[in-house]
Scaffold this motif. Structure first.
Motif, PDB file in Angstrom:
ATOM      1  N   LYS A 171      54.744  84.669  48.940  1.00  0.00           N
ATOM      2  CA  LYS A 171      53.387  84.199  48.745  1.00  0.00           C
ATOM      3  C   LYS A 171      53.169  83.351  47.372  1.00  0.00           C
ATOM      4  O   LYS A 171      54.140  83.662  46.407  1.00  0.00           O
ATOM      5  CB  LYS A 171      52.626  85.410  48.889  1.00  0.00           C
ATOM      6  CG  LYS A 171      52.525  86.013  50.000  1.00  0.00           C
ATOM      7  CD  LYS A 171      51.233  87.317  50.087  1.00  0.00           C
ATOM      8  CE  LYS A 171      51.368  87.963  51.239  1.00  0.00           C
ATOM      9  NZ  LYS A 171      50.445  88.933  51.105  1.00  0.00           N
ATOM     10  N   PHE A 172      52.101  82.717  47.217  1.00  0.00           N
ATOM     11  CA  PHE A 172      52.225  81.980  46.076  1.00  0.00           C
ATOM     12  C   PHE A 172      51.902  82.902  44.860  1.00  0.00           C
ATOM     13  O   PHE A 172      52.095  82.759  43.596  1.00  0.00           O
ATOM     14  CB  PHE A 172      50.815  81.082  46.154  1.00  0.00           C
ATOM     15  CG  PHE A 172      51.027  79.666  46.741  1.00  0.00           C
ATOM     16  CD1 PHE A 172      52.217  78.942  46.436  1.00  0.00           C
ATOM     17  CD2 PHE A 172      50.154  79.192  47.667  1.00  0.00           C
ATOM     18  CE1 PHE A 172      52.549  77.605  47.009  1.00  0.00           C
ATOM     19  CE2 PHE A 172      50.637  77.748  48.065  1.00  0.00           C
ATOM     20  CZ  PHE A 172      51.684  77.230  47.642  1.00  0.00           C
ATOM     21  N   THR A 173      50.962  84.275  45.306  1.00  0.00           N
ATOM     22  CA  THR A 173      50.711  84.924  44.204  1.00  0.00           C
ATOM     23  C   THR A 173      51.819  85.795  43.907  1.00  0.00           C
ATOM     24  O   THR A 173      51.639  86.803  43.031  1.00  0.00           O
ATOM     25  CB  THR A 173      49.276  85.852  44.671  1.00  0.00           C
ATOM     26  OG1 THR A 173      49.743  86.288  45.852  1.00  0.00           O
ATOM     27  CG2 THR A 173      48.139  84.706  44.616  1.00  0.00           C
ATOM     28  N   ASP A 174      52.840  85.990  44.720  1.00  0.00           N
ATOM     29  CA  ASP A 174      53.772  87.089  44.867  1.00  0.00           C
ATOM     30  C   ASP A 174      55.163  86.315  44.909  1.00  0.00           C
ATOM     31  O   ASP A 174      55.325  86.123  46.157  1.00  0.00           O
ATOM     32  CB  ASP A 174      53.623  88.276  45.495  1.00  0.00           C
ATOM     33  CG  ASP A 174      54.587  89.191  45.560  1.00  0.00           C
ATOM     34  OD1 ASP A 174      55.383  89.058  44.444  1.00  0.00           O
ATOM     35  OD2 ASP A 174      54.358  90.392  46.233  1.00  0.00           O
ATOM     36  N   LEU A 211      55.400  75.914  55.272  1.00  0.00           N
ATOM     37  CA  LEU A 211      56.899  75.857  55.219  1.00  0.00           C
ATOM     38  C   LEU A 211      57.589  75.891  53.753  1.00  0.00           C
ATOM     39  O   LEU A 211      58.441  76.313  53.523  1.00  0.00           O
ATOM     40  CB  LEU A 211      57.126  74.192  55.725  1.00  0.00           C
ATOM     41  CG  LEU A 211      57.673  74.471  57.270  1.00  0.00           C
ATOM     42  CD1 LEU A 211      56.824  75.229  58.206  1.00  0.00           C
ATOM     43  CD2 LEU A 211      58.207  73.185  57.591  1.00  0.00           C
ATOM     44  N   ASP A 212      56.509  75.619  52.779  1.00  0.00           N
ATOM     45  CA  ASP A 212      56.996  75.336  51.287  1.00  0.00           C
ATOM     46  C   ASP A 212      56.980  76.940  50.738  1.00  0.00           C
ATOM     47  O   ASP A 212      57.337  77.025  49.815  1.00  0.00           O
ATOM     48  CB  ASP A 212      56.020  74.741  50.749  1.00  0.00           C
ATOM     49  CG  ASP A 212      54.389  74.968  50.743  1.00  0.00           C
ATOM     50  OD1 ASP A 212      54.309  75.958  51.307  1.00  0.00           O
ATOM     51  OD2 ASP A 212      53.706  74.039  49.986  1.00  0.00           O
ATOM     52  N   ARG A 213      56.737  78.067  51.638  1.00  0.00           N
ATOM     53  CA  ARG A 213      56.866  79.293  51.224  1.00  0.00           C
ATOM     54  C   ARG A 213      57.680  80.034  52.130  1.00  0.00           C
ATOM     55  O   ARG A 213      57.994  81.103  51.817  1.00  0.00           O
ATOM     56  CB  ARG A 213      55.348  79.896  51.299  1.00  0.00           C
ATOM     57  CG  ARG A 213      54.346  79.177  50.371  1.00  0.00           C
ATOM     58  CD  ARG A 213      53.196  80.319  49.988  1.00  0.00           C
ATOM     59  NE  ARG A 213      52.272  80.421  51.071  1.00  0.00           N
ATOM     60  CZ  ARG A 213      51.346  79.434  51.314  1.00  0.00           C
ATOM     61  NH1 ARG A 213      51.198  78.453  50.508  1.00  0.00           N
ATOM     62  NH2 ARG A 213      50.616  79.466  52.391  1.00  0.00           N
ATOM     63  N   ILE A 214      58.570  79.275  52.885  1.00  0.00           N
ATOM     64  CA  ILE A 214      59.704  79.824  53.640  1.00  0.00           C
ATOM     65  C   ILE A 214      60.805  79.798  52.659  1.00  0.00           C
ATOM     66  O   ILE A 214      61.140  78.638  52.397  1.00  0.00           O
ATOM     67  CB  ILE A 214      59.804  79.343  55.010  1.00  0.00           C
ATOM     68  CG1 ILE A 214      58.424  79.394  55.787  1.00  0.00           C
ATOM     69  CG2 ILE A 214      61.203  79.946  55.732  1.00  0.00           C
ATOM     70  CD1 ILE A 214      58.600  78.933  57.138  1.00  0.00           C
TER      71      ILE A 214
END
Length: 349
Positions: A171-174, A211-214
């Motif tokens: 995640k963005f936050t983790d 996709l940018d968090r995969i």
């Protein structure tokens, strides 16, 4: 039906399964799959012994098939020895070739698909590499994953071949990497970003991943792929963007847009439910909101999500959310207040 004709039908079904490079089958599974195809075609199922005899026949002339057998998750799987082998490969006819050439001539010009290696090879094989581009999709070449890992092409391949995947993401936050077994169904682009929709293997809940968090995709061909029980496209009928909340109702939203932006809204609506208000209803609203001069009143029917609030706020003072049956109007007002407070702090320095 003559036995040799029925056997020929089974050979075609077996050929399709043995040449599948995305799934692995043992003899038991081959029998089950062939029987499924036979039943769908109106024929009676056969036993495992019949399929074993068919495999032996395929080794002989005129077929001369060679097989590769290997262990996969405790199963004795079997495929063709050569990945390019097929019993019933046919040459493409002239009309089919011309039609495909025209289709690829168009698809191959889309900037948003330039990372599909298989498409490039197909184009070259049909002599399309010199075609001049006359259509261009909106595409952000700097987005993470699209060019470096070719993630979009990998996911496209797994979806089209119905392969379960193990998805590693953060995640963005983790930034901690998490993992999930996932049945991929749909790739959707929104605001120059790509998103993957599919179902979690454990509870079949529909999830969305940017996709940018995969971080990684691992195919799991041994797991049974479950098709989507619904038309995912219908989920987007009531939302802006890709974030769908099953527990949120559709809200009726009343807005006003200024003369400076009304033509833009009218020709590029925020959502498909957009309806401009005219006649008697327009006159009633002008009496109710005399401080709003000119412009246009319109309504939307959407589920509240982050993308909708961001889109409504993006017009600044040119668009005002007057009322909603749920929390949209309040959320927009809060967002604008928070923006105003932050600007006030900065401007005071």
């Amino acid at each position: 039906m003559p036995q040799n004709k029925l056997a020929h039908i089974r050979y075609r079904f077996l050929d399709k399964l043995l040449s599948d490079r995305h799934h692995f089958y043992d003899r038991k599974t081959l029998t089950e799959k062939v029987n499924d195809m036979l039943c769908q075609a109106g024929y009676k199922p056969v036993g495992k012994r019949t399929i074993e005899k068919d495999l032996e026949e395929l080794k002989c002339a005129p077929f001369n098939a060679s097989f590769r057998e290997f262990k996969k998750n405790g199963k004795n799987c079997i495929t063709y020895a050569s990945s390019s082998f097929s019993l019933f490969s046919e040459e493409m006819g002239k009309e089919e070739r011309l039609l495909l050439r025209e289709v690829l001539s168009t698809i191959g010009q889309f900037d948003g698909l330039d990372h599909f290696e298989w498409l490039e090879k197909f184009k070259i094989g049909l002599g399309l590499e010199e075609c001049r581009k006359i259509i261009s999709f909106s595409n952000n070449p700097y987005l993470k994953n699209l060019k470096d890992t070719k993630l979009l092409g990998i996911l496209f391949d797994n979806i089209s071949n119905e392969v379960v995947i193990r998805l590693s993401y953060h995640k963005f936050t983790d930034t901690t990497t998490k993992s999930i077994e996932f049945h991929p169904y749909l790739l959707k682009q929104y605001n120059d970003r790509w998103y993957l929709l599919g179902a979690a293997d454990n509870d079949r809940k529909i999830l969305t991943f940017a996709l940018d968090r995969i971080d990684n995709v691992e195919p799991l061909p041994e797991k049974k792929y479950v098709e989507c029980p619904e038309d995912l496209a219908e989920r987007f009928d009531d939302i802006v963007g890709v974030t769908f909340f099953e527990d949120r109702p559709v809200e009726h939203i009343l807005c006003w847009v200024s003369d400076a932006s009304k033509d833009y809204i009218d020709t590029k609506p925020i959502h498909g439910s957009y309806r401009p208000l005219k006649g008697e209803r327009d006159q009633q609203l002008r009496i109710e909101y005399p401080q709003l001069q000119g412009g246009m009143f319109f309504t939307l029917d959407c589920i509240n999500n982050f993308e909708l609030i961001r889109e409504l706020c993006s017009y600044g003072k040119e668009l005002i959310v007057l009322h909603s049956t749920g929390s949209v109007a309040v959320d927009v007002y809060k967002r604008i207040q928070e923006m105003s407070e932050k600007y006030a702090i900065v401007r005071e320095k």
